[in-house]
Write an enzyme that holds these catalytic residues in place. Structure first.
Site, PDB file in Angstrom:
ATOM      1  N   THR A  34       0.862  -1.314   0.033  1.00  0.00           N
ATOM      2  CA  THR A  34       0.077  -0.008  -0.118  1.00  0.00           C
ATOM      3  C   THR A  34       0.917   1.252   0.006  1.00  0.00           C
ATOM      4  O   THR A  34       2.121   1.132   0.288  1.00  0.00           O
ATOM      5  CB  THR A  34      -1.079   0.098   1.263  1.00  0.00           C
ATOM      6  OG1 THR A  34      -0.074  -0.298   2.462  1.00  0.00           O
ATOM      7  CG2 THR A  34      -1.934  -1.206   1.142  1.00  0.00           C
ATOM      8  N   THR A  36       1.775   4.469   1.499  1.00  0.00           N
ATOM      9  CA  THR A  36       2.754   5.185   2.490  1.00  0.00           C
ATOM     10  C   THR A  36       3.786   4.053   3.048  1.00  0.00           C
ATOM     11  O   THR A  36       4.736   4.342   3.128  1.00  0.00           O
ATOM     12  CB  THR A  36       1.952   5.538   3.639  1.00  0.00           C
ATOM     13  OG1 THR A  36       0.943   6.612   3.168  1.00  0.00           O
ATOM     14  CG2 THR A  36       2.816   6.345   4.759  1.00  0.00           C
ATOM     15  N   GLY A  55      -4.152   2.298   2.079  1.00  0.00           N
ATOM     16  CA  GLY A  55      -5.006   1.322   2.515  1.00  0.00           C
ATOM     17  C   GLY A  55      -6.537   1.824   2.485  1.00  0.00           C
ATOM     18  O   GLY A  55      -7.498   1.627   1.879  1.00  0.00           O
ATOM     19  N   ASP A  60      -5.747  -1.814   0.274  1.00  0.00           N
ATOM     20  CA  ASP A  60      -6.128  -2.968   0.686  1.00  0.00           C
ATOM     21  C   ASP A  60      -6.884  -3.765  -0.423  1.00  0.00           C
ATOM     22  O   ASP A  60      -6.693  -4.967  -0.662  1.00  0.00           O
ATOM     23  CB  ASP A  60      -6.842  -3.019   2.031  1.00  0.00           C
ATOM     24  CG  ASP A  60      -6.191  -2.527   3.016  1.00  0.00           C
ATOM     25  OD1 ASP A  60      -4.881  -2.069   3.026  1.00  0.00           O
ATOM     26  OD2 ASP A  60      -6.741  -1.809   4.138  1.00  0.00           O
ATOM     27  N   ARG A  96      -9.902 -12.422   4.831  1.00  0.00           N
ATOM     28  CA  ARG A  96     -10.727 -13.521   4.570  1.00  0.00           C
ATOM     29  C   ARG A  96     -10.117 -14.240   3.157  1.00  0.00           C
ATOM     30  O   ARG A  96     -10.298 -15.383   3.225  1.00  0.00           O
ATOM     31  CB  ARG A  96     -12.238 -13.105   4.161  1.00  0.00           C
ATOM     32  CG  ARG A  96     -13.394 -14.191   4.096  1.00  0.00           C
ATOM     33  CD  ARG A  96     -14.778 -13.677   3.871  1.00  0.00           C
ATOM     34  NE  ARG A  96     -15.004 -12.823   5.015  1.00  0.00           N
ATOM     35  CZ  ARG A  96     -15.228 -11.754   4.808  1.00  0.00           C
ATOM     36  NH1 ARG A  96     -14.977 -10.923   3.695  1.00  0.00           N
ATOM     37  NH2 ARG A  96     -15.605 -10.699   5.983  1.00  0.00           N
TER      38      ARG A  96
END
Length: 136
Positions: A34, A36, A55, A60, A96
């Site tokens: 991601t 940063t 994110g 994400d 998940r």
């Protein structure tokens, strides 16, 4: 191997230090992050990292899309479990997806240490079979 780095604000220093410590291992692989987090790692190392959005701005989810296509092999996601995150549903979805596609996931330094040593020993080489099956 394709490896992703993600870290919440309070864990960014930890993931940067982790990347610095294991730079000789990480430099042999294709790296993603991601926004940063990737910038901070690149400032302290010579690693080349493909950076996605931050994110909260969808980074994400961008990494999650690679996982859903079975195009990510390992995820180092240093989470801050004590701070509420505005994009918590995205975080839950990414975790998940790692479970659905059996992608090794480290959410803290202890697990990350075990995973990086396993990577170096070849314990994650079974992921190459996934890549070979995808090209057949």
């Amino acid at each position: 191997m394709k490896i992703a780095f993600i870290a919440h604000d309070q864990k960014k220093n930890d993931i940067v230090n982790f990347a610095v410590a294991y730079e000789p291992i990480f430099c042999k692989h294709e790296l993603y992050s991601t926004g940063t987090t990737g910038s901070r790692i690149m400032e302290k190392t010579n690693l080349k990292i493909h950076r996605f959005n931050s994110g909260p701005l969808g980074g994400d989810q961008e990494i999650g899309s690679l996982i859903a296509k079975n195009q990510m092999d390992i995820v180092f996601f240093f989470r801050d479990p004590l701070t509420a995150q505005p994009h918590e549903p995205d975080i839950s979805a990414l975790i998940r997806l790692c479970d659905v596609y059996s992608i090794p996931l480290a959410t803290n330094m202890g697990t990350a240490e075990i995973l990086i040593h396993g990577l170096e020993r070849g314990d994650i080489d079974w992921r190459n079979i996934v890549h070979e099956q995808r090209t057949e």
